[in-house]
Design a protein around this motif. Sequence first.
Motif, PDB file in Angstrom:
ATOM      1  N   TYR A  24       5.115  -0.388   0.342  1.00 31.27           N
ATOM      2  CA  TYR A  24       5.604  -1.628   0.937  1.00 31.27           C
ATOM      3  C   TYR A  24       6.727  -2.252   0.104  1.00 31.27           C
ATOM      4  O   TYR A  24       7.665  -2.840   0.654  1.00 31.27           O
ATOM      5  CB  TYR A  24       4.464  -2.627   1.120  1.00 31.27           C
ATOM      6  CG  TYR A  24       3.697  -2.450   2.406  1.00 31.27           C
ATOM      7  CD1 TYR A  24       4.274  -2.801   3.629  1.00 31.27           C
ATOM      8  CD2 TYR A  24       2.410  -1.944   2.410  1.00 31.27           C
ATOM      9  CE1 TYR A  24       3.569  -2.637   4.815  1.00 31.27           C
ATOM     10  CE2 TYR A  24       1.698  -1.772   3.583  1.00 31.27           C
ATOM     11  CZ  TYR A  24       2.280  -2.120   4.789  1.00 31.27           C
ATOM     12  OH  TYR A  24       1.591  -1.946   5.974  1.00 31.27           O
TER      13      TYR A  24
ATOM     14  N   PRO B   5      15.156   2.586   7.214  1.00 26.20           N
ATOM     15  CA  PRO B   5      13.745   2.330   6.884  1.00 26.20           C
ATOM     16  C   PRO B   5      12.768   3.213   7.657  1.00 26.20           C
ATOM     17  O   PRO B   5      11.710   3.566   7.134  1.00 26.20           O
ATOM     18  CB  PRO B   5      13.560   0.846   7.233  1.00 26.20           C
ATOM     19  CG  PRO B   5      14.681   0.502   8.111  1.00 26.20           C
ATOM     20  CD  PRO B   5      15.814   1.376   7.718  1.00 26.20           C
TER      21      PRO B   5
ATOM     22  N   ASN C  92       6.745   1.072   7.842  1.00 25.37           N
ATOM     23  CA  ASN C  92       5.732   1.537   6.892  1.00 25.37           C
ATOM     24  C   ASN C  92       4.325   1.387   7.460  1.00 25.37           C
ATOM     25  O   ASN C  92       3.470   2.272   7.300  1.00 25.37           O
ATOM     26  CB  ASN C  92       5.869   0.751   5.591  1.00 25.37           C
ATOM     27  CG  ASN C  92       5.035   1.348   4.474  1.00 25.37           C
ATOM     28  OD1 ASN C  92       5.079   2.555   4.221  1.00 25.37           O
ATOM     29  ND2 ASN C  92       4.274   0.505   3.797  1.00 25.37           N
TER      30      ASN C  92
ATOM     31  N   SER D 210      14.378  -5.950   6.078  1.00 27.69           N
ATOM     32  CA  SER D 210      13.143  -5.817   5.297  1.00 27.69           C
ATOM     33  C   SER D 210      11.912  -5.847   6.200  1.00 27.69           C
ATOM     34  O   SER D 210      10.975  -5.053   6.013  1.00 27.69           O
ATOM     35  CB  SER D 210      13.064  -6.945   4.265  1.00 27.69           C
ATOM     36  OG  SER D 210      14.112  -6.857   3.336  1.00 27.69           O
ATOM     37  N   PHE D 211      11.895  -6.744   7.177  1.00 27.58           N
ATOM     38  CA  PHE D 211      10.771  -6.783   8.116  1.00 27.58           C
ATOM     39  C   PHE D 211      10.702  -5.503   8.947  1.00 27.58           C
ATOM     40  O   PHE D 211       9.610  -5.018   9.272  1.00 27.58           O
ATOM     41  CB  PHE D 211      10.896  -8.004   9.037  1.00 27.58           C
ATOM     42  CG  PHE D 211      10.487  -9.292   8.390  1.00 27.58           C
ATOM     43  CD1 PHE D 211       9.156  -9.524   8.073  1.00 27.58           C
ATOM     44  CD2 PHE D 211      11.424 -10.259   8.092  1.00 27.58           C
ATOM     45  CE1 PHE D 211       8.758 -10.705   7.469  1.00 27.58           C
ATOM     46  CE2 PHE D 211      11.044 -11.445   7.482  1.00 27.58           C
ATOM     47  CZ  PHE D 211       9.711 -11.676   7.166  1.00 27.58           C
ATOM     48  N   SER D 212      11.849  -4.952   9.267  1.00 30.66           N
ATOM     49  CA  SER D 212      11.863  -3.677   9.977  1.00 30.66           C
ATOM     50  C   SER D 212      11.260  -2.567   9.122  1.00 30.66           C
ATOM     51  O   SER D 212      10.514  -1.714   9.614  1.00 30.66           O
ATOM     52  CB  SER D 212      13.304  -3.321  10.360  1.00 30.66           C
ATOM     53  OG  SER D 212      13.350  -2.071  11.014  1.00 30.66           O
ATOM     54  N   GLY D 213      11.573  -2.567   7.822  1.00 32.33           N
ATOM     55  CA  GLY D 213      10.973  -1.584   6.918  1.00 32.33           C
ATOM     56  C   GLY D 213       9.466  -1.755   6.788  1.00 32.33           C
ATOM     57  O   GLY D 213       8.720  -0.760   6.729  1.00 32.33           O
ATOM     58  N   MET D 214       9.013  -2.981   6.747  1.00 31.98           N
ATOM     59  CA  MET D 214       7.562  -3.220   6.681  1.00 31.98           C
ATOM     60  C   MET D 214       6.864  -2.729   7.943  1.00 31.98           C
ATOM     61  O   MET D 214       5.768  -2.138   7.869  1.00 31.98           O
ATOM     62  CB  MET D 214       7.307  -4.719   6.483  1.00 31.98           C
ATOM     63  CG  MET D 214       7.769  -5.257   5.141  1.00 31.98           C
ATOM     64  SD  MET D 214       7.626  -7.047   5.006  1.00 31.98           S
ATOM     65  CE  MET D 214       5.856  -7.256   5.162  1.00 31.98           C
TER      66      MET D 214
ATOM     67  N   PHE E 164      16.749  -4.039   2.518  1.00 28.03           N
ATOM     68  CA  PHE E 164      17.428  -5.305   2.262  1.00 28.03           C
ATOM     69  C   PHE E 164      18.730  -5.084   1.488  1.00 28.03           C
ATOM     70  O   PHE E 164      19.801  -5.579   1.872  1.00 28.03           O
ATOM     71  CB  PHE E 164      16.498  -6.237   1.481  1.00 28.03           C
ATOM     72  CG  PHE E 164      17.109  -7.553   1.099  1.00 28.03           C
ATOM     73  CD1 PHE E 164      17.171  -8.591   2.009  1.00 28.03           C
ATOM     74  CD2 PHE E 164      17.629  -7.738  -0.175  1.00 28.03           C
ATOM     75  CE1 PHE E 164      17.743  -9.810   1.659  1.00 28.03           C
ATOM     76  CE2 PHE E 164      18.203  -8.950  -0.528  1.00 28.03           C
ATOM     77  CZ  PHE E 164      18.263  -9.989   0.384  1.00 28.03           C
TER      78      PHE E 164
ATOM     79  N   THR F 173      17.157  -9.714   5.409  1.00 35.22           N
ATOM     80  CA  THR F 173      15.738 -10.042   5.541  1.00 35.22           C
ATOM     81  C   THR F 173      15.134  -9.422   6.797  1.00 35.22           C
ATOM     82  O   THR F 173      13.997  -8.929   6.781  1.00 35.22           O
ATOM     83  CB  THR F 173      15.562 -11.570   5.567  1.00 35.22           C
ATOM     84  OG1 THR F 173      16.157 -12.133   4.395  1.00 35.22           O
ATOM     85  CG2 THR F 173      14.082 -11.944   5.605  1.00 35.22           C
TER      86      THR F 173
ATOM     87  N   THR G 185      10.528  -2.653   1.611  1.00 38.31           N
ATOM     88  CA  THR G 185      11.049  -4.006   1.771  1.00 38.31           C
ATOM     89  C   THR G 185      12.362  -4.195   1.024  1.00 38.31           C
ATOM     90  O   THR G 185      13.306  -4.803   1.534  1.00 38.31           O
ATOM     91  CB  THR G 185      10.013  -5.039   1.270  1.00 38.31           C
ATOM     92  OG1 THR G 185       8.791  -4.858   1.973  1.00 38.31           O
ATOM     93  CG2 THR G 185      10.513  -6.455   1.491  1.00 38.31           C
ATOM     94  N   THR G 186      12.436  -3.646  -0.186  1.00 34.95           N
ATOM     95  CA  THR G 186      13.599  -3.870  -1.045  1.00 34.95           C
ATOM     96  C   THR G 186      14.797  -3.023  -0.648  1.00 34.95           C
ATOM     97  O   THR G 186      15.928  -3.527  -0.536  1.00 34.95           O
ATOM     98  CB  THR G 186      13.225  -3.574  -2.506  1.00 34.95           C
ATOM     99  OG1 THR G 186      12.084  -4.352  -2.866  1.00 34.95           O
ATOM    100  CG2 THR G 186      14.376  -3.921  -3.440  1.00 34.95           C
TER     101      THR G 186
END
Length: 230
Positions: free
Chosen positions: A107, A156, A90, A83-87, A115, A80, A111-112
Motif C-alpha cells: 500500500y 498503478p 492494490n 494515489s487513490f487509484s493505486g490503492m 503520486f 492525490t 500510494t507514493t
Amino acid sequence: MAALGREAGADLGDKGVLPVGAGEAPQDIKTAAYTHRQPSPSLGDAILRKPMVIEIIEKKFEYLRKEKTLNLYGTVVFGTTASFSGMLANFIFRYCFKVKHDALKTYASLTTLPFLSTIIGYKLLVTDALYSGNINQENCVLRSSLVGIVCGVLYPTGLAFSKNGRLAVKYHTVPLPPKGRVLSYWMMLCQREIKGMLIPLVFQTAYGILNGMQHYAIFESTFEKSVHEE
C-alpha cells in the motif's frame, strides 16, 4: 602717431573703459554654463519612471505567485487522485490473488509511486511546455489527460498486478499458472474484478481534461495581464 595710440590706450585702461567685446565670455563657455545649470530631461524622466517600473515588477511577481499557487494546488490534487487509484488497484489484486502478506509495504508503494510519477510527468509534459510556449490549449488538454491515464491508472494497475502476483507465487496463495501462460492465467483470474479500474480511468481522464484547461487559462490570463501592464 604710435605714441599717441599707446597714450590713448593707457588712458582708457586707467579710466576702466574696456574695448568692445573684451568683457564678453566666449560663446561655447556660455553654452556649457547654461547646459550645466539646466536639469537633464532624461534624468527627470528616469526618476519619474522608477516607481512605475517597480510597481510593474511587483505586479508581475504577484501574478506569477498566484499562478504557481493555483497550478501547484491542481497538480497536487491530480497526484492525490492517482494515489487513490493505486490503492484501489492494490486492493483489487490482493483480493484476486488472495494475498494477505506485506500489506503495509504494497500500500505504501502503490500510494507514493503514482503520486510522484503524476506530479513529475505533469511538470515535464505540461507545465514546462507551457512556460516555453511550445503547446496550445488542445495539446495542453491532451497531455494532461494522457498523464492522468498513464500515470494515474495504467501505471498503478500494472504495478499492483506485478507486486501482488509475485507475492501470490511466493506464498502460494493461488495455484501456480502453467509455464508460458502466466500473464493470461492471471488476467483470467482477475478479469471480473479488474473492471473496477474503469472508475478511476474515467475520473482521471475527466480530471486531466479539466485541469489542463484550467492550467492553460490561468497561464494565458497571467501572460495577458503582464503584457498589458508593460
